[in-house]
Design a protein around this motif. Structure first.
Motif, short mmCIF file in Angstrom:
data_model
loop_
_atom_site.label_atom_id
_atom_site.label_comp_id
_atom_site.label_asym_id
_atom_site.label_seq_id
_atom_site.Cartn_x
_atom_site.Cartn_y
_atom_site.Cartn_z
N TYR A 132 51.62 28.55 -7.07
CA TYR A 132 50.92 29.53 -7.87
C TYR A 132 50.42 30.67 -6.99
O TYR A 132 50.27 30.52 -5.79
CB TYR A 132 49.71 28.89 -8.57
N LEU A 133 50.12 31.79 -7.64
CA LEU A 133 49.49 32.90 -6.90
C LEU A 133 48.13 32.46 -6.39
O LEU A 133 47.74 32.74 -5.27
CB LEU A 133 49.31 34.10 -7.83
N GLY A 134 47.41 31.83 -7.25
CA GLY A 134 46.09 31.32 -6.86
C GLY A 134 45.78 30.06 -7.62
O GLY A 134 46.35 29.80 -8.68
N LEU A 193 42.71 38.69 -8.52
CA LEU A 193 43.07 37.29 -8.30
C LEU A 193 41.82 36.43 -8.10
O LEU A 193 41.68 35.34 -8.70
CB LEU A 193 43.98 37.22 -7.06
N HIS A 200 39.71 36.02 -11.22
CA HIS A 200 40.38 35.07 -12.12
C HIS A 200 40.09 33.62 -11.69
O HIS A 200 39.66 32.79 -12.49
CB HIS A 200 41.88 35.35 -12.10
N GLU A 201 40.33 33.34 -10.43
CA GLU A 201 40.16 31.96 -9.96
C GLU A 201 38.70 31.54 -9.99
O GLU A 201 38.38 30.39 -10.31
CB GLU A 201 40.73 31.79 -8.53
N GLU A 246 50.09 30.84 -21.07
CA GLU A 246 49.42 32.14 -21.11
C GLU A 246 48.37 32.20 -22.22
O GLU A 246 47.34 32.84 -22.07
CB GLU A 246 50.45 33.23 -21.37
N THR A 271 46.31 41.97 -12.69
CA THR A 271 46.32 40.52 -12.57
C THR A 271 47.63 39.95 -13.12
O THR A 271 48.23 39.08 -12.55
CB THR A 271 45.14 39.92 -13.37
N ARG A 272 48.03 40.49 -14.22
CA ARG A 272 49.22 39.95 -14.85
C ARG A 272 50.49 40.38 -14.13
O ARG A 272 51.49 39.69 -14.16
CB ARG A 272 49.29 40.41 -16.31
N ASN A 273 50.44 41.53 -13.55
CA ASN A 273 51.63 41.99 -12.85
C ASN A 273 51.19 42.65 -11.57
O ASN A 273 50.83 43.81 -11.54
CB ASN A 273 52.40 42.99 -13.71
#
Lengths: 478, 98
Positions: free
Chosen positions: A314-316, A363, A366-367, A408, A449-451
């Motif tokens: 995952y990205l994060g 990011l 979000h996390e 999502e 965040t999404r892209n």
């Protein structure tokens, strides 16, 4: 494998049914089955006369072989108990006594599983299922001390063998093992993943300090009452009612209210200082300060430790129980390359830095919001409007590899995206106030965040300072 | 549907509730379900005359989103059919996972 179909007895008054002793109601009495008795005797004898651990291990292997020969080892009913080492596996026992106990439990588990194999549950009526379910539950509860089968489940989902399947805690531990080994999540996640299905789940509070939310699903004492009164669909009402609000169309207003309540109170000066840190000292230091700031806002003390992992899926990823936050350095690397390739030499370094910082900010926000969600689930008041929704989604989390759209749309992810968008917009607002950004029509952090690649660039190109601002800066710097 | 639920619970270790949700979507369209069942048997996406939705085959999706197995790929085919704009946006964004 041939399966003997046995119809279950029906109780007229809907009371739990007892195991039949006379066998005249269609149930086979396992204890009177000569073949079964012989087999049990052999197993019991060998266990009783065993002198050494090696002997007991050999017996264990023999049982496994018998199961293999009967093509039962891979059966759904067996998989759980056999995968749970303390249920049957004697290889990690240190004493003969312990090994004997385990073999005995394994034997019991097999006997029950065989009994269940003979029930063609899918052909039963609802009433029959209820009767069978109660019967098996009663039997297992009566033998609880011998079986380690404290945790039972009756699946009442529609269709197939799972219409009314049942298992012991062996399967629970198996699930736990799987999750643990795949590093998908912490112990508590595994417990969460099973608590919905298990009537009497493991003591989550003892393992993790997280209280078991009894109010979500009925405990074992209520279960019997409910089972005798309600149809299966009604019993699942809690989930059905919540389903759209959790998985399909989460209530945006509710989520935004919570985000504003928590993130809206963060001091703008502190956010500005962090933005300056990103610009002057680089992203790594900026990330540490940002995690610290957001931890303060959501009451996570100490702040989670940051880990940068190469090629992480995952990205994060936020891990509340271990208090760790993970980032995928490969994605960041790709992002940097993209900035270099796409923006080219005409774009000043400070701007490239800002693009990268903006990605990190989105990011991290979000996390960190996932940490807040976990905190609400565990420590939040029962009256919190999002607590149950977070908990149910946590139990039944949709992984992106199974259904990307479902992943999502679920509330935990939608909520975290809104939170990161809110925080990035706050950053934009501060930058605008300080005169760093000219245009106000910025699409904002959600896109970033999404892209984190294309739209970041698109968004930030809009945010580039005007020439006059650049000139003023040049003048100021001499 | 039973085969799919078995696969999801036994092989992928999904809870029955999640398995049900995932399987229901997979079974929404007969053509998608049938190709998924073919994948379940073959465990690859090399089919003659593969199903194409909005210009994408399952193999295309699997290539773009290597973290997905057949379950994710065919569920995404459902998304492509029902919400082509959203699906194309996910593709354009590169399926970010946060």
């Amino acid at each position: 494998m041939n399966r003997e179909i046995i119809k279950p007895p029906i109780s007229n008054n809907n009371k739990p049914l007892e195991y039949s002793d006379n066998g005249d109601n269609g149930y086979e009495n396992k204890e009177n089955d000569p073949k079964e008795e012989e087999r049990n005797r052999k197993l019991g004898e060998s266990a009783a006369t065993a002198e050494t651990l090696d002997d007991l291990r050999q017996q264990y292997d023999d049982i496994m072989e018998q199961l293999d020969q009967a093509q039962l080892r891979s059966s759904w009913y067996y998989r759980g108990p056999l995968a749970y080492p303390s249920m049957g596996n004697v290889y990690d026992c240190t004493s003969v006594e312990e090994a004997r106990t385990r073999l005995s439990k394994l034997k019991k588990a097999i006997a029950i599983s065989e009994q269940m194999e003979k029930l063609d549950i899918s052909s039963f009526t609802d009433e029959e299922k209820r009767g069978v379910g109660l019967e098996i539950v009663n039997y297992l509860r009566a033998n609880e001390d011998q079986l380690d089968m404290k945790y039972l489940t009756i699946y009442k989902d529609k269709g197939g063998d799972y219409d009314c399947a049942l298992s012991g805690n062996g399967r629970a531990w198996w699930e736990f093992w799987h999750l643990k080994n795949d590093n998908m999540s912490s112990e508590a996640w595994a417990y969460y993943s099973i608590r919905g299905a298990y009537v009497n789940p493991p003591r989550i509070d003892e393992k993790t300090g997280e209280p078991y939310p009894n109010h979500l699903l009925p405990g074992v004492s209520e279960y019997f009452k409910e089972l005798s009164q309600l149809q299966s669909k009604q019993r699942r009402k809690g989930l059905e009612v919540e389903y759209p609000e959790i998985f399909v169309n989460p209530n945006e207003e509710l989520m935004k209210k919570e985000i504003e309540k928590v993130m809206g109170k963060i001091d703008s000066r502190k956010i500005h200082n962090i933005l300056v840190t990103y610009q002057k000292e680089g992203c790594e230091t900026g990330n540490i300060e940002l995690v610290r700031l957001l931890s303060g806002a959501i009451n996570i003390d100490p702040p989670p430790e940051i880990f940068y992992i190469e090629d992480h899926g995952y990205l994060g990823q936020a891990n509340y129980y271990d208090n760790k936050i993970f980032f995928n350095t490969n994605s960041v690397k790709k992002h940097r390359e993209f900035i270099d390739n796409e923006l080219g030499e005409d774009i000043p370094d400070y701007f490239k830095k800002r693009v990268e910082a903006q990605m990190w900010i989105g990011l991290i926000a979000h996390e960190m919001w996932h940490f807040h969600q976990a905190d609400i689930r565990i420590n939040g008041p029962e009256s919190h409007p999002l607590r149950d929704k977070y908990s149910i989604n946590r139990m039944y989390y949709i992984n992106p590899e199974d259904d990307y759209e479902g992943y999502e749309n679920q509330i935990l992810e939608q909520d975290a995206k809104l939170a990161s968008a809110f925080f990035e917009n706050e950053c934009d607002r501060i930058l605008r106030e300080k005169g760093y950004i000219k245009k106000e029509s910025i699409k904002g952090a959600k896109l970033i965040t999404r892209n984190h690649v294309k739209k970041t660039i698109r968004t930030l190109v809009e945010k580039m300072p005007t020439r006059s601002l650049k000139k003023r800066r040049r003048k100021k710097n001499g | 549907m039973d085969d799919i639920i078995d696969y999801l619970t036994q092989e992928k270790n999904k809870t029955p509730v999640v398995a049900q949700m995932v399987a229901e979507k997979l079974c929404r369209y007969e053509d998608i379900k049938n190709e998924f069942l073919k994948w379940l048997e073959a465990r690859n996406f090399d089919f003659d005359n593969p199903l194409t939705i909005s210009g994408y085959t399952a193999k295309d999706i699997a290539k773009m989103a290597p973290f997905m197995d057949g379950t994710g790929v065919y569920n995404f085919m459902v998304t492509l059919r029902e919400k082509p704009d959203s699906a194309k946006q996910y593709i354009e964004e590169g399926f970010p996972i946060l």
